[in-house]
Design a protein around this motif. Structure first.
Motif, PDB file in Angstrom:
ATOM      1  N   ALA A 103       0.422  -1.112   0.047  1.00  0.00           N
ATOM      2  CA  ALA A 103       0.110  -0.385  -0.056  1.00  0.00           C
ATOM      3  C   ALA A 103       0.943   1.268  -0.287  1.00  0.00           C
ATOM      4  CB  ALA A 103      -0.675  -0.125   0.988  1.00  0.00           C
ATOM      5  N   VAL A 106       2.263   1.523  -3.673  1.00  0.00           N
ATOM      6  CA  VAL A 106       1.481   1.878  -4.683  1.00  0.00           C
ATOM      7  C   VAL A 106       1.121   4.147  -4.134  1.00  0.00           C
ATOM      8  CG1 VAL A 106       0.205   0.498  -4.940  1.00  0.00           C
ATOM      9  CG2 VAL A 106      -0.628   1.001  -3.129  1.00  0.00           C
ATOM     10  N   ALA A 107       0.814   3.747  -2.758  1.00  0.00           N
ATOM     11  CA  ALA A 107       0.512   5.422  -2.127  1.00  0.00           C
ATOM     12  C   ALA A 107       1.573   6.268  -3.376  1.00  0.00           C
ATOM     13  CB  ALA A 107       0.062   5.361  -1.091  1.00  0.00           C
ATOM     14  N   ILE A 110       1.379   6.915  -6.809  1.00  0.00           N
ATOM     15  CA  ILE A 110       0.301   7.916  -7.862  1.00  0.00           C
ATOM     16  C   ILE A 110       0.562   9.558  -6.684  1.00  0.00           C
ATOM     17  CG2 ILE A 110      -2.270   8.953  -6.813  1.00  0.00           C
ATOM     18  CD1 ILE A 110      -3.093   5.773  -6.444  1.00  0.00           C
ATOM     19  N   ARG A 169      -2.215   7.262 -16.598  1.00  0.00           N
ATOM     20  CA  ARG A 169      -3.549   8.490 -15.905  1.00  0.00           C
ATOM     21  C   ARG A 169      -4.684   7.784 -16.654  1.00  0.00           C
ATOM     22  NH1 ARG A 169      -5.850  13.028 -14.645  1.00  0.00           N
ATOM     23  NH2 ARG A 169      -6.253  14.170 -13.306  1.00  0.00           N
ATOM     24  N   HIS A 205      -2.255  -2.894 -10.937  1.00  0.00           N
ATOM     25  CA  HIS A 205      -3.071  -1.430 -10.276  1.00  0.00           C
ATOM     26  C   HIS A 205      -2.433  -0.804  -9.019  1.00  0.00           C
ATOM     27  CE1 HIS A 205      -6.265  -2.919 -12.546  1.00  0.00           C
ATOM     28  NE2 HIS A 205      -5.937  -4.580 -12.511  1.00  0.00           N
ATOM     29  N   LEU A 206      -2.990   0.482  -9.654  1.00  0.00           N
ATOM     30  CA  LEU A 206      -1.973   1.341  -8.268  1.00  0.00           C
ATOM     31  C   LEU A 206      -3.718   1.627  -7.614  1.00  0.00           C
ATOM     32  CD1 LEU A 206       0.129   3.641  -9.603  1.00  0.00           C
ATOM     33  CD2 LEU A 206       0.764   1.403  -8.896  1.00  0.00           C
ATOM     34  N   ASN A 207      -4.362   1.723  -7.636  1.00  0.00           N
ATOM     35  CA  ASN A 207      -5.832   2.352  -7.105  1.00  0.00           C
ATOM     36  C   ASN A 207      -6.812   1.218  -7.208  1.00  0.00           C
ATOM     37  OD1 ASN A 207      -6.326   3.288  -9.213  1.00  0.00           O
ATOM     38  ND2 ASN A 207      -7.343   5.224  -8.427  1.00  0.00           N
ATOM     39  N   THR A 208      -7.852   1.305  -6.292  1.00  0.00           N
ATOM     40  CA  THR A 208      -8.795   0.424  -6.090  1.00  0.00           C
ATOM     41  C   THR A 208      -9.774   0.995  -7.398  1.00  0.00           C
ATOM     42  OG1 THR A 208      -8.398  -1.339  -4.820  1.00  0.00           O
ATOM     43  CG2 THR A 208     -10.493  -1.577  -5.590  1.00  0.00           C
ATOM     44  N   ALA A 233      -6.151  -2.725  -5.992  1.00  0.00           N
ATOM     45  CA  ALA A 233      -4.944  -1.796  -6.061  1.00  0.00           C
ATOM     46  C   ALA A 233      -3.581  -2.770  -5.374  1.00  0.00           C
ATOM     47  CB  ALA A 233      -5.086  -0.293  -4.466  1.00  0.00           C
ATOM     48  N   LYS A 264      -8.811   6.484 -12.830  1.00  0.00           N
ATOM     49  CA  LYS A 264      -7.467   5.225 -12.327  1.00  0.00           C
ATOM     50  C   LYS A 264      -6.032   5.149 -13.015  1.00  0.00           C
ATOM     51  CE  LYS A 264      -7.594   0.754 -14.322  1.00  0.00           C
ATOM     52  NZ  LYS A 264      -7.828  -0.337 -15.230  1.00  0.00           N
ATOM     53  N   TRP A 265      -5.606   4.913 -12.139  1.00  0.00           N
ATOM     54  CA  TRP A 265      -3.987   4.794 -12.001  1.00  0.00           C
ATOM     55  C   TRP A 265      -3.570   3.366 -12.331  1.00  0.00           C
ATOM     56  CZ3 TRP A 265      -1.153   9.069 -12.862  1.00  0.00           C
ATOM     57  CH2 TRP A 265      -1.469  10.544 -12.375  1.00  0.00           C
TER      58      TRP A 265
END
Length: 277
Positions: A103, A106-107, A110, A169, A205-208, A233, A264-265
């Motif tokens: 987490a 990925v944060a 982003i 993005r 995938h960087l975000n859900t 994510a 979406k990232w």
């Protein structure tokens, strides 16, 4: 076979004379050594064994991974349920890896993407592209370096075979059809590159994207019918652009569906047959 089981087995194959002789020897031994002292030693040995067993079980319990609750309130083990790896399709070859990235990583990506997007795509700049692909090197951050190393281990290809990362993005109402097989991107057409063809595509995938809000990865040419993979994510996919015989996989085509709202990232990297110059 356990010790007690082994003793029982040996006892049953003895003849009666041996049984009687063994019994007489045991009785003689107990008589000469003293029954009470023998019982005390036996109890001591059993106590030491039980204490050792308890210590061993406690150490196992402390080393086991702790459980975490999901959004629905259920708890799953972090060993198998949260780090599942398996095939989604064999034609083309697509593999899924849950919780591939942490987490925190990925944060961080982003946040990096948002800063780069403001620099490269100002808010007042007209942009007709379906999505933005921000090229970044694996040397840009420690998070990218960790992800690069993990991708290479998964694909069994050195990091030197990898192109620059593509940080994607997508805003709501955008559609992205990102070529992976046709080698349409500028980096793939670079005549100075002698790195061969793209071998695998790795998508993180960087975000859900919540259920019902789109954002899935699409594989329209999967042999068993179009395949949709929701965005969670930290989860990743590995797509083989080549068949086992090194011919191009005609089904290795994918796209990314934009979310109905929000952004979406994704992070994408292509690994090639040979190291990049």
């Amino acid at each position: 076979m356990s010790t007690s089981g082994r003793e029982r087995f040996l006892y049953t194959v003895d003849d009666p004379d041996n049984k009687q002789r063994r019994g007489r020897l045991s009785t003689s031994f107990l008589s000469s050594f003293g029954l009470s002292r023998f019982v005390d030693i036996k109890l001591f040995v059993i106590s030491v064994f039980l204490m050792s067993l308890i210590v061993f079980l406690l150490s196992l319990t402390q080393s086991m991974p702790k459980t975490t609750g999901s959004g629905s309130g259920s708890a799953e083990s972090t060993s198998d349920a949260e780090h599942a790896v398996g095939p989604l399709s064999w034609n083309p070859r697509i593999f899924y890896h849950s919780h591939f990235a942490s987490a925190e990583d990925v944060a961080e990506l982003i946040e990096m993407g948002e800063k780069l997007a403001q620099e490269q795509h100002p808010a007042n700049e007209a942009d007709n592209h379906s999505s933005w692909c921000i090229k970044i090197s694996d040397k840009s951050s420690a998070a990218l370096k960790r992800i690069s190393d993990r991708m290479s281990l998964w694909a069994v290809l050195p990091p030197s075979h990898g192109e620059e990362f593509c940080l994607i993005r997508q805003e709501a109402a955008q559609a992205a059809d990102l070529p992976t097989l046709s080698d349409d991107l500028p980096a793939a057409k670079d005549p100075s590159s002698n790195s061969g063809k793209r071998k695998v595509t790795l998508i993180l995938h960087l975000n859900t994207i919540e259920d019902g809000m789109d954002g899935e990865l699409l594989f329209p040419k999967a042999a068993n019918g179009p395949l949709k993979v929701p965005a969670f994510a930290g989860d990743a996919l590995l797509l083989w652009n080549q068949n086992p015989d090194r011919t191009e996989s005609a089904g290795a085509v994918w796209g990314s569906k934009a979310p109905k709202q929000g952004i979406k990232w994704s992070l994408v990297r292509w690994l090639r047959e040979r190291p990049l110059a």
